[in-house]
Each structure stands twice: as structure tokens, then as C-alpha cells.
Scaffold this motif. Structure first.
Motif, PDB file in Angstrom:
ATOM      1  N   TRP A 205      65.442  36.186 -85.783  1.00 36.82           N
ATOM      2  CA  TRP A 205      65.794  37.083 -86.870  1.00 36.82           C
ATOM      3  C   TRP A 205      67.114  37.793 -86.555  1.00 36.82           C
ATOM      4  O   TRP A 205      67.180  38.718 -85.751  1.00 36.82           O
ATOM      5  CB  TRP A 205      64.672  38.090 -87.092  1.00 36.82           C
ATOM      6  CG  TRP A 205      64.810  38.938 -88.316  1.00 36.82           C
ATOM      7  CD1 TRP A 205      65.022  40.275 -88.382  1.00 36.82           C
ATOM      8  CD2 TRP A 205      64.739  38.494 -89.673  1.00 36.82           C
ATOM      9  NE1 TRP A 205      65.087  40.715 -89.670  1.00 36.82           N
ATOM     10  CE2 TRP A 205      64.918  39.623 -90.494  1.00 36.82           C
ATOM     11  CE3 TRP A 205      64.544  37.247 -90.278  1.00 36.82           C
ATOM     12  CZ2 TRP A 205      64.905  39.545 -91.891  1.00 36.82           C
ATOM     13  CZ3 TRP A 205      64.530  37.173 -91.649  1.00 36.82           C
ATOM     14  CH2 TRP A 205      64.704  38.308 -92.444  1.00 36.82           C
TER      15      TRP A 205
ATOM     16  N   GLY B 186      65.923  45.251 -75.514  1.00 38.72           N
ATOM     17  CA  GLY B 186      66.061  45.753 -76.871  1.00 38.72           C
ATOM     18  C   GLY B 186      65.683  47.217 -76.975  1.00 38.72           C
ATOM     19  O   GLY B 186      64.751  47.690 -76.324  1.00 38.72           O
TER      20      GLY B 186
ATOM     21  N   PRO C 111      69.179  40.008 -87.900  1.00 34.54           N
ATOM     22  CA  PRO C 111      69.410  41.447 -87.931  1.00 34.54           C
ATOM     23  C   PRO C 111      68.932  42.189 -86.667  1.00 34.54           C
ATOM     24  O   PRO C 111      69.424  43.278 -86.375  1.00 34.54           O
ATOM     25  CB  PRO C 111      68.609  41.889 -89.166  1.00 34.54           C
ATOM     26  CG  PRO C 111      68.611  40.691 -90.062  1.00 34.54           C
ATOM     27  CD  PRO C 111      68.519  39.518 -89.123  1.00 34.54           C
ATOM     28  N   TYR C 112      67.978  41.575 -85.915  1.00 34.31           N
ATOM     29  CA  TYR C 112      67.502  42.256 -84.707  1.00 34.31           C
ATOM     30  C   TYR C 112      68.490  42.164 -83.542  1.00 34.31           C
ATOM     31  O   TYR C 112      68.287  42.798 -82.503  1.00 34.31           O
ATOM     32  CB  TYR C 112      66.158  41.670 -84.264  1.00 34.31           C
ATOM     33  CG  TYR C 112      64.983  42.022 -85.154  1.00 34.31           C
ATOM     34  CD1 TYR C 112      65.096  43.004 -86.140  1.00 34.31           C
ATOM     35  CD2 TYR C 112      63.763  41.373 -85.033  1.00 34.31           C
ATOM     36  CE1 TYR C 112      64.031  43.314 -86.961  1.00 34.31           C
ATOM     37  CE2 TYR C 112      62.690  41.689 -85.840  1.00 34.31           C
ATOM     38  CZ  TYR C 112      62.828  42.654 -86.810  1.00 34.31           C
ATOM     39  OH  TYR C 112      61.768  42.974 -87.613  1.00 34.31           O
ATOM     40  N   ASP C 113      69.547  41.369 -83.707  1.00 32.47           N
ATOM     41  CA  ASP C 113      70.557  41.251 -82.657  1.00 32.47           C
ATOM     42  C   ASP C 113      71.125  42.615 -82.276  1.00 32.47           C
ATOM     43  O   ASP C 113      71.464  42.863 -81.120  1.00 32.47           O
ATOM     44  CB  ASP C 113      71.684  40.339 -83.138  1.00 32.47           C
ATOM     45  CG  ASP C 113      71.987  39.218 -82.157  1.00 32.47           C
ATOM     46  OD1 ASP C 113      71.232  39.067 -81.177  1.00 32.47           O
ATOM     47  OD2 ASP C 113      72.960  38.490 -82.377  1.00 32.47           O
ATOM     48  N   THR C 114      71.222  43.500 -83.266  1.00 32.17           N
ATOM     49  CA  THR C 114      71.821  44.808 -83.005  1.00 32.17           C
ATOM     50  C   THR C 114      70.966  45.673 -82.081  1.00 32.17           C
ATOM     51  O   THR C 114      71.465  46.650 -81.524  1.00 32.17           O
ATOM     52  CB  THR C 114      72.054  45.561 -84.322  1.00 32.17           C
ATOM     53  OG1 THR C 114      70.799  45.715 -85.011  1.00 32.17           O
ATOM     54  CG2 THR C 114      73.026  44.797 -85.213  1.00 32.17           C
ATOM     55  N   MET C 115      69.691  45.326 -81.922  1.00 30.77           N
ATOM     56  CA  MET C 115      68.835  46.091 -81.009  1.00 30.77           C
ATOM     57  C   MET C 115      69.306  45.981 -79.560  1.00 30.77           C
ATOM     58  O   MET C 115      68.925  46.798 -78.722  1.00 30.77           O
ATOM     59  CB  MET C 115      67.388  45.597 -81.109  1.00 30.77           C
ATOM     60  CG  MET C 115      66.701  45.892 -82.422  1.00 30.77           C
ATOM     61  SD  MET C 115      64.965  45.345 -82.353  1.00 30.77           S
ATOM     62  CE  MET C 115      64.409  45.770 -84.001  1.00 30.77           C
TER      63      MET C 115
ATOM     64  N   ILE D 232      61.031  38.473 -79.994  1.00 33.51           N
ATOM     65  CA  ILE D 232      62.144  37.987 -80.807  1.00 33.51           C
ATOM     66  C   ILE D 232      63.476  38.396 -80.188  1.00 33.51           C
ATOM     67  O   ILE D 232      64.405  37.588 -80.088  1.00 33.51           O
ATOM     68  CB  ILE D 232      62.031  38.506 -82.253  1.00 33.51           C
ATOM     69  CG1 ILE D 232      60.772  37.948 -82.920  1.00 33.51           C
ATOM     70  CG2 ILE D 232      63.272  38.131 -83.062  1.00 33.51           C
ATOM     71  CD1 ILE D 232      60.505  38.509 -84.303  1.00 33.51           C
ATOM     72  N   THR D 233      63.582  39.659 -79.766  1.00 31.95           N
ATOM     73  CA  THR D 233      64.853  40.101 -79.196  1.00 31.95           C
ATOM     74  C   THR D 233      65.156  39.375 -77.891  1.00 31.95           C
ATOM     75  O   THR D 233      66.321  39.089 -77.594  1.00 31.95           O
ATOM     76  CB  THR D 233      64.874  41.622 -78.975  1.00 31.95           C
ATOM     77  OG1 THR D 233      63.764  42.014 -78.145  1.00 31.95           O
ATOM     78  CG2 THR D 233      64.816  42.365 -80.299  1.00 31.95           C
TER      79      THR D 233
ATOM     80  N   PHE E 164      60.567  47.470 -80.278  1.00 33.75           N
ATOM     81  CA  PHE E 164      60.081  46.630 -81.377  1.00 33.75           C
ATOM     82  C   PHE E 164      60.490  45.177 -81.164  1.00 33.75           C
ATOM     83  O   PHE E 164      61.519  44.873 -80.558  1.00 33.75           O
ATOM     84  CB  PHE E 164      60.632  47.100 -82.717  1.00 33.75           C
ATOM     85  CG  PHE E 164      60.091  48.418 -83.185  1.00 33.75           C
ATOM     86  CD1 PHE E 164      58.724  48.620 -83.307  1.00 33.75           C
ATOM     87  CD2 PHE E 164      60.940  49.464 -83.514  1.00 33.75           C
ATOM     88  CE1 PHE E 164      58.207  49.828 -83.737  1.00 33.75           C
ATOM     89  CE2 PHE E 164      60.444  50.676 -83.949  1.00 33.75           C
ATOM     90  CZ  PHE E 164      59.074  50.869 -84.064  1.00 33.75           C
ATOM     91  N   ALA E 165      59.681  44.247 -81.679  1.00 34.96           N
ATOM     92  CA  ALA E 165      60.031  42.810 -81.764  1.00 34.96           C
ATOM     93  C   ALA E 165      60.493  42.258 -80.423  1.00 34.96           C
ATOM     94  O   ALA E 165      61.465  41.511 -80.342  1.00 34.96           O
ATOM     95  CB  ALA E 165      61.102  42.586 -82.831  1.00 34.96           C
TER      96      ALA E 165
END
Length: 449
Positions: free
Chosen positions: A369, A387, A371-375, A395-396, A391-392
Motif C-alpha cells: 500500500w 514505521g 500511501p504507507y511509505d510515508t510512515m 505492510i510497512t 500501524f500496518a
């Protein structure tokens, strides 16, 4: 061994005793003992002299029968030699299941010998043996404690594997990692009394399609300076489960003679604590040139994988796949039995999931996902290894790894657990194989021998 010494295990579907071709005596014996084919139940059957003649094994109703049902028979049978009869379904899968159910880890504690299977007549004996051996290899390695499988001992195991399989092996150890531009692997493992290393194995025709496998080989993970709790550290001998499963998969590929050029990269380290440990807040270089701010020293697996994936990616393999016991978040999301699968190739993901379901080695696609790159943003480095916010987490972690893959035709990341917290059909409690049969099934279709 004569046939008279091999005990039949007769599979009976629930409610189908009358149509199961059992003789009247056996049917009456089953009825008098309340046996109707209940799932997982074993019933010993005597002959006219009171000696054991067979075991009945209940498979439950036809609908909803688990693929690994035959494993329950092996788990509950005593030492002896057995053959499968009756409603066994696919004989190859049944033989694999029975053999996996017979697994015992007895290196440190002797127990009763495992039951031995006489190969079903219509089974693919070679396929059964290679997949069972692959699973046993992964399980034995994961179950071995870190005092007997640190980086030095693990390298000896890998070297022996390379010799058996006629693979070329290159080992880069200690400060040579810096000279070889593998700084993240060096940083994670430098605090251990046993040096970090990268094991690079190759097999097959160099002109064949390139398939590269990468496995996380953290032989023990304290968490580093962000130290784990006692409960969190208790199973950390299994943190090399990715490397163990990659070796099992490599065995199956080579034994089957698949038409590919195989490369296996195993970064092997111990994440220990000493004055030379890498620290929270450190900024480390990577092989790719990205700088990594350390948000958490317990997110070490993705660091060693980053350098190994970069090295693998440089020769643009057709398929690049890694396995790693990477995040607790994966277990929160999908539990211990269902590893998350990450890839941008949706057709490949569907193929892997289908092969996993067919062989009781399930995988489940999760999203990369964007958009989660920014985490994982860092104010002072290219990326943070942990991250923000928690969260996530699975995924992160996958998104972090994705930054280090650019040229491969397809990339797959499996965030496996490598451990069965409780026994279930085909998997005894303890270290376990995950992803081997699913990935092998797809590779066998794509690169047949």
C-alpha cells in the motif's frame, strides 16, 4: 520387508462403513466400537487369533476434508510399518501428509521411533521424498537451539548442503562484508562473538532463467539495544526460519532438476548486545546507497535483507523471492498458520495462493500500500527502518524491502512465522516449514524439468 509385516491403515469416510468394501467382521467390529469414520479416529482391528490385522482411520465427511488428514494417522500410530488403503484421495498428497505427521525432533530427547510408510502404489515417490525431506530440513534447523546453531555452525550446515547438492558457495565474513559493500549485514551482526556473514550459493545452467531466493538468517535475536522481553525472546532461535525454509525450497528445486539457474543468498547474523551494537538513532549506509535511520534495533531482519536483496537485484533475475520471520504484525493480521504474501505481480500471487491451497501450504496476498511509505520517512536520512505509530507493521516492512528491488522481473516477499504454536495435521508443535510446497508448485509449472 514382507507384506505380512506391513499393517494396513484403512481410510473410511464418515457414514460410509457399509460401502467401504470392509468385510462383515470388520464392519461389526467398527459398529460395536462406535466407529463410523469420525475425523481423526483410529481403531485397531484384530484378526481371528486376536493379533493386530489393521487400523481403521476416520477421515470425517467427504466435504471439508483437510488435505493433510493422513498426517493425523501418523501422529497417533505407534512404531511400525504401514500402508494406506481405502479412501485416501490423492495418493501423493496422502503420502506427503502421513510422512509429515510422522516427523519427530529427537536430537536432544529420545522418544519412540516414528511410523514408517510403504509408498502407495500410485504415488509419485520421488515427489513425496523431496518435499518431505525439504520440510524436515527446515524443521530440524529451526528446532535446533542457538547454542548449537549460531552463525558459525549455520554456515557449516549450509556448506554441507552446498556440497550435497553440488552448488558453488561463496562466503563473505566479518569485515569483508564492508569491503564487499554489504554494510547493513555487518552492522546488525557485528556485536556477536560470531561474525556476521553472507552465504551466496549457485546451481544450474547460467544461461537458464534466473531465480534467486533470499532467506533471513538471524540465528538469535535479542532485539539488540531495544531489547526484547523474556517472553519475546523465548522463541528467537526460530528467527532464521526464513533461511531454513529457503534451503528446504532449494533442495526441492535441485532434486527435481527444474530448468532454472538458482541463486540462494543467506545473510546470517546474531543480533546480540555489546559495546559494538548498532544503536537507535544511528544512520547506516546500505548497499543500494540509501541511508537508513535506525528507529528500532529490533527491526533488524529488514536491514540484512535490504543488502541481500540489492545484491540479488543487480543481476535482474526473472524471479526474486525472499522468506523471513519478519514481523509480529503479520501474526496479528493473519495468525500463525497463514503467511502474508507481498508482490506487485497479481497473477503470480494468485498462482502461489492456488498452489498453496492445493498442497495445504496456504499463503494470503496483502497489499503493498503505497500511501504507507510515508510512515518510514526520516528527517535526516533516506528512510527509517521502523514505521511510525505501529500501524500496518507487516505492510510497512514489505514496503521497506520494496525500496531495494528495482530490476527483478518479479519480486515476492513471504513474512512467515516458521513455528507451529500447537500441533495440527501435518505440523507438529515447534519449528515448521511454510511456503516451500506453494512456491515449489509454481516453479515446477513454470520451469519444468
Amino acid at each position: 520387508m514382507s507384506d505380512s509385516q506391513i499393517v494396513p491403515v484403512i481410510f473410511v469416510e464418515e457414514g460410509n462403513i457399509a460401502s467401504s468394501a470392509l468385510d462383515d467382521f470388520v464392519q461389526h467390529w467398527a459398529s460395536n466400537n462406535g466407529f463410523s469414520g469420525q475425523r481423526g479416529r483410529l481403531l485397531s482391528v484384530p484378526d481371528a487369533h486376536g493379533n493386530l490385522s489393521a487400523h481403521l482411520f476416520g477421515t470425517g465427511p467427504e466435504n471439508g476434508r483437510p488435505p493433510m488428514m493422513a498426517a493425523l494417522a501418523a501422529t497417533n500410530l505407534p512404531e511400525g510399518h504401514y500402508r494406506l488403503e481405502g479412501a485416501i484421495g490423492d495418493p501423493t498428497l496422502a503420502a506427503i501428509a502421513f510422512s509429515l505427521g510422522a516427523y519427530r525432533f529427537d536430537r536432544y530427547k529420545s522418544g519412540s521411533p516414528a511410523p514408517v510408510l510403504a509408498m502407495p502404489e500410485d504415488a509419485d515417490a520421488a515427489e513425496v521424498t523431496r518435499l518431505v525431506d525439504a520440510a524436515y530440513l527446515a524443521r530440524d534447523l529451526i528446532n535446533t537451539p542457538a547454542n548449537d546453531l549460531g552463525p558459525d555452525a549455520f554456515e557449516r550446515e549450509i556448506a554441507a548442503f552446498a556440497t550435497r547438492h553440488k552448488m558453488e558457495l561463496r562466503s563473505i565474513v566479518g569485515d569483508d562484508l564492508l569491503n564487499a559493500k554489504l554494510p547493513l549485514i555487518h552492522a546488525v551482526g557485528r556485536a556477536s562473538v560470531e561474525a556476521p556473514r553472507l552465504l551466496d550459493l549457485t546451481w544450474g545452467d547460467p544461461a537458464a532463467p534466473k531465480v534467486t531466493l533470499v532467506g533471513k538468517g538471524v540465528t538469535f535475536d535479542t532485539g539488540g539495544l531495544d531489547i526484547k522481553s523474556a517472553a519475546g525472546m523465548g522463541l528467537m532461535k526460530k528467527d532464521m526460519g526464513g533461511a531454513a525454509n529457503i534451503l528446504g525450497l532449494a533442495h526441492a528445486i535441485i532434486d527435481a532438476g527444474l530448468k532454472l539457474r538458482l541463486r540462494v543468498l543467506l545473510p546470517v547474523v546474531e543480533n546480540a548486545i555489546a559495546g559494538s551494537s548498532f544503536r537507535p538513532g544511528d544512520i547506516l549506509p546500505s548497499r543500494r546507497g540509501l541511508t537508513v535511520e535506525i528507529g528500532n534495533t529490533d527491526a533488524e531482519g529488514r536491514l540484512i535483507l535490504a543488502d541481500a536483496l540489492t545484491l540479488a537485484d543487480e543481476e535482474a533475475p526473472e524471479l526474486l523471492l525472499d522468506m523471513a520471520t519478519l514481523t509480529g504484525a503479520a501474526r496479528v493480521a493473519l495468525g500463525p498458520e497463514l503467511p502474508p504474501l507481498y508482490t506487485s505481480d497479481d497473477q503470480l500471487a494468485r498462482d502461489l495462493m492456488a498452489a498453496g491451497l492445493a498442497s495445504d501450504d496456504p499463503l494470503w496476498q496483502m497489499p503493498l500500500w503505497g500511501p504507507y511509505d510515508t510512515m518510514m520517512n526520516s528527517r535526516i536520512a533516506d528512510v527509517n527502518n521502523a514505521g511510525a505509530g505501529g500501524f500496518a507493521g507487516s505492510i510497512t516492512a514489505a514496503m521497506f524491502l520494496k525500496r531495494f528491488v528495482e530490476r527483478a522481473g518479479a519480486w515476492v516477499h513471504l513474512d512467515i512465522y516458521g513455528w507451529a504454536p500447537e500441533a495440527r495435521p501435518g505440523r507438529s508443535q515447534g519449528g515448521t516449514d511454510q511456503g516451500i510446497r506453494a512456491v515449489y508448485g509454481v516453479l515446477k509449472q513454470r520451469y519444468p524439468a
